[in-house]
Design an enzyme around this catalytic site. Structure first.
Site, short mmCIF file in Angstrom:
data_model
loop_
_atom_site.label_atom_id
_atom_site.label_comp_id
_atom_site.label_asym_id
_atom_site.label_seq_id
_atom_site.Cartn_x
_atom_site.Cartn_y
_atom_site.Cartn_z
N CYS A 91 0.81 -1.23 0.00
CA CYS A 91 0.00 0.00 0.00
C CYS A 91 0.84 1.28 0.00
O CYS A 91 1.44 1.59 -1.01
CB CYS A 91 -1.01 -0.06 1.15
SG CYS A 91 -2.39 1.03 0.87
N HIS A 189 -3.29 -5.80 2.68
CA HIS A 189 -2.89 -5.99 4.07
C HIS A 189 -3.44 -7.34 4.51
O HIS A 189 -4.07 -8.04 3.73
CB HIS A 189 -3.50 -4.90 4.96
CG HIS A 189 -3.21 -3.51 4.51
ND1 HIS A 189 -1.95 -2.96 4.56
CD2 HIS A 189 -4.01 -2.52 4.03
CE1 HIS A 189 -2.00 -1.71 4.13
NE2 HIS A 189 -3.24 -1.42 3.79
N1 GLN Z 1 -2.09 6.89 2.24
C1 GLN Z 1 -2.21 5.97 1.14
C2 GLN Z 1 -3.58 6.00 0.47
O1 GLN Z 1 -4.57 6.31 1.12
C3 GLN Z 1 -1.85 4.58 1.62
C4 GLN Z 1 -2.85 3.98 2.58
C5 GLN Z 1 -2.39 2.64 3.13
O2 GLN Z 1 -1.21 2.37 3.25
N2 GLN Z 1 -3.32 1.78 3.51
O3 GLN Z 1 -3.67 5.70 -0.70
#
Ligand code: GLN
Length: 239
Positions: A91, A189
């Site tokens: 992510c 995740h």
């Molecule tokens: N801040 C990033 C987004 O919202 C990554 C979010 C995350 O790592 N879950 O796209």
């Protein structure tokens, strides 16, 4: 054999529990008789470049921007890539490895390791993910959980990690993640390696451990998650 696992900035990129990936790798590596050294690199620490396997997790926009800035200095991950060592980036970590990403409304430079740009989507993508891996990891399905506001656009011809069956993944192309050499990115995740033992074994093989087999319990966890997702998909189709 000793394997050095480097977890990058779990203190700021730990919001979604992706630091669990390091634990899974440690456990699996030890089950082969290898010894492990887990280095958790804090946001103010120097990133060692002599590791065997690198991990980056997800986080909110602020910590993500900070992590990217720290990783620009001295370009440690570019050196890791030159050494051909595997990196798993989830992510926010995945977005950082691209050419550019957006955090708190600002377009920021990434590390330019992956030929991709991440841009804000019209809606936040949150929920369970079911996908089919496009690399041979001994699993027909992968599962995970996503929570992101940006989508990732890969350059033409760049190989995604998996085809999406449920959820959003990269956001609009029907795929999740990327695989470029020994660098793997994903929006999943879970942590992804707890839910997908085949991917964990694949990474350890790339790190030099040879053929690695997951435990029965690990495979069972994977099957339980995949079955739950398929059943819930069925319910949606039938409703
Ligand atoms: N801040 C990033 C987004 O919202 C990554 C979010 C995350 O790592 N879950 O796209």
């Amino acid at each position: 054999m000793n394997i050095k696992i480097v977890s990058i900035f779990p203190d700021v990129l730990g919001t979604y529990g992706d630091q669990g990936n390091a634990r899974v790798l440690e456990y699996l590596a030890r089950s082969t008789g290898a010894t492990t050294e887990l280095v958790s690199v804090g946001i103010n620490d120097v990133v060692p470049v002599d590791g065997d396997l690198y991990l980056l997790g997800g986080g909110e926009d602020g910590p993500q921007a900070l992590a990217a800035r720290r990783l620009q200095a001295g370009a440690p991950l570019q050196r890791v890539v030159e050494r051909g060592r595997p990196i798993l980036a989830i992510c926010a970590g995945y977005q950082i490895l691209g050419r550019s990403f957006v955090a708190e409304g600002k377009t920021l430079p990434g590390l330019n390791i992956l030929p991709a740009d991440s841009v804000p989507a019209t809606r936040r993508m949150v929920g369970e993910v079911l996908s089919e891996p496009l690399i041979g990891i001994g699993q027909a399905l992968m599962t995970g959980f996503e929570n992101h506001g940006s989508m990732t656009v890969l350059d033409d011809g760049v190989e995604p990690l998996a085809r999406i069956r449920r959820g959003s993944g990269n956001g609009r192309d029907g795929y999740d993640g990327v695989i470029v050499g020994s660098v793997i990115g994903s929006y999943m995740h879970g942590p992804i390696l707890a839910r997908n033992p085949g991917l964990a074994c694949h990474l350890l093989s790339c790190a030099g451990l040879g053929e690695v087999q997951p435990s029965r319990r690990h495979r069972q966890l994977h099957h339980e998650r995949a079955r739950a997702q398929i059943e819930s998909l069925w319910r949606t189709v039938r409703a």
